[in-house]
Scaffold this motif. Sequence first.
Motif, mmCIF file in Angstrom:
data_model
loop_
_atom_site.group_PDB
_atom_site.id
_atom_site.type_symbol
_atom_site.label_atom_id
_atom_site.label_comp_id
_atom_site.label_asym_id
_atom_site.label_seq_id
_atom_site.Cartn_x
_atom_site.Cartn_y
_atom_site.Cartn_z
ATOM 1 N N ALA A 330 23.660 -1.035 41.799
ATOM 2 C CA ALA A 330 22.505 -1.017 42.706
ATOM 3 C C ALA A 330 21.403 -1.958 42.225
ATOM 4 C CB ALA A 330 22.008 0.416 42.875
ATOM 5 N N ALA A 331 20.209 -1.426 41.991
ATOM 6 C CA ALA A 331 19.061 -2.272 41.648
ATOM 7 C C ALA A 331 19.284 -3.041 40.351
ATOM 8 C CB ALA A 331 17.802 -1.414 41.533
ATOM 9 N N ARG A 332 20.036 -2.472 39.421
ATOM 10 C CA ARG A 332 20.300 -3.184 38.162
ATOM 11 C C ARG A 332 21.138 -4.435 38.414
ATOM 12 N NH1 ARG A 332 18.610 -0.502 33.750
ATOM 13 N NH2 ARG A 332 18.191 1.736 33.969
ATOM 14 N N ASP A 333 22.118 -4.336 39.308
ATOM 15 C CA ASP A 333 22.910 -5.524 39.627
ATOM 16 C C ASP A 333 22.095 -6.529 40.431
ATOM 17 O OD1 ASP A 333 25.056 -4.631 38.234
ATOM 18 O OD2 ASP A 333 26.318 -4.180 39.966
ATOM 19 N N ALA A 334 21.191 -6.048 41.281
ATOM 20 C CA ALA A 334 20.298 -6.963 41.991
ATOM 21 C C ALA A 334 19.388 -7.694 41.008
ATOM 22 C CB ALA A 334 19.472 -6.198 43.022
ATOM 23 N N ALA A 335 18.911 -6.978 39.993
ATOM 24 C CA ALA A 335 18.075 -7.608 38.971
ATOM 25 C C ALA A 335 18.868 -8.642 38.180
ATOM 26 C CB ALA A 335 17.495 -6.547 38.036
ATOM 27 N N ALA A 336 20.124 -8.328 37.885
ATOM 28 C CA ALA A 336 20.967 -9.292 37.182
ATOM 29 C C ALA A 336 21.167 -10.553 38.021
ATOM 30 C CB ALA A 336 22.312 -8.657 36.848
ATOM 31 N N LEU A 341 19.686 -16.347 39.071
ATOM 32 C CA LEU A 341 19.035 -17.371 39.892
ATOM 33 C C LEU A 341 17.935 -18.088 39.109
ATOM 34 C CD1 LEU A 341 18.745 -15.399 43.252
ATOM 35 C CD2 LEU A 341 20.403 -17.188 42.697
ATOM 36 N N LEU A 342 17.147 -17.319 38.379
ATOM 37 C CA LEU A 342 16.040 -17.915 37.627
ATOM 38 C C LEU A 342 16.525 -18.792 36.477
ATOM 39 C CD1 LEU A 342 13.624 -14.857 37.531
ATOM 40 C CD2 LEU A 342 13.344 -16.970 38.853
#
Length: 349
Positions: A330-336, A341-342
């Motif tokens: 979920a959000a952890r994979d989105a953060a990864a 990207l950065l």
Amino acid sequence: MPDDPTWPVHLRDDRPPDDGRLLAQLADAAHLASRGVPTSALELAERWGQRLPLPGRSATVLLWEALATVAAVDLSVARALEPHLDAAAILAEAGQAMPSGTTWGVFAAEGPGVRLTATPVDGGHVLDGTKPWCSLAENLTHALVTAWVGDERGLFSVDLRHPGVRVTDGAWHALGLHEVASGPVELDRVPATPVGDPGWYLRRDGFAWGGIGVAAVWYGGAVGVARRLWAAAGERPPDQVAQAHLGVVDLRLHAARTVLAEAARLVDDGKASGGVGALLASRARGVVVEAAETVLTQTGHALGPAPLALEEAHARRVADLTLYLRQHHAARDAAALGRQLLEGTGCPW
């Protein structure tokens, strides 16, 4: 209760006739295997593992269609098939062969408070400790298992029939994927054969491709749930709200299908290696999991409680998919993904 459709799942409209026939045969085989999980599912995995292509060898889209097709029929069968196929791909990537007549899992999860270590001994290694999340360990013959070698994780092949392997009893209480027990396993001086160097398992290109293969299973599971929504449209004339539910589901599934098909093309074209492949996997998995969660929500809103309470097949599909999707963090994979990207060379859009 409506009939359960078991037709194949396709990621392309221009598939060769032979591929269509193969997927139809696989769908029928999965339907039969669903009556005897896990034994029949593992028999299917061993038999069909010899017929289905490896990723990155010009037929990745067929491989992912096969995974989606089985998942649309029964996610428990797919949960037995996918790791067996992944193990075959990993062994091939390492230049090793999977012995005939064997069934394999891939145990690579970590968990709090437990650790599996590999110790060199007599020219080989032995594994000691506890490994969590070992699906079907009691039923498989072999597994690829990650274990700590100093500060790195190595990958090892293990014969699960060794007396030093002990499956923890009574640890699996899930309602979803109930027949696919995935509790911890304790290993005591279990001989193990290295597969690649320490760290290779996570560095190899196939790690990302295998992750997209799991997303193909999620997609197929979502299609299986969505087919119940489609069947409802034939039970009574759909009003505008029902049409809206169908429209939203179609948008999400079409996006997921398109992403998986494009990812398969990139893998086979040699354009999904290294960091590019990792980014592709993060995006594909994220798109598919959002589509699947939307299917669960929209189908639940559209159909109400009756199918969940009164139709065993639909209730099981929903429970299976809900649990399976939690392989995505979920959000952890989105953060990864945001971090990937950065770390790139510029704005990705």
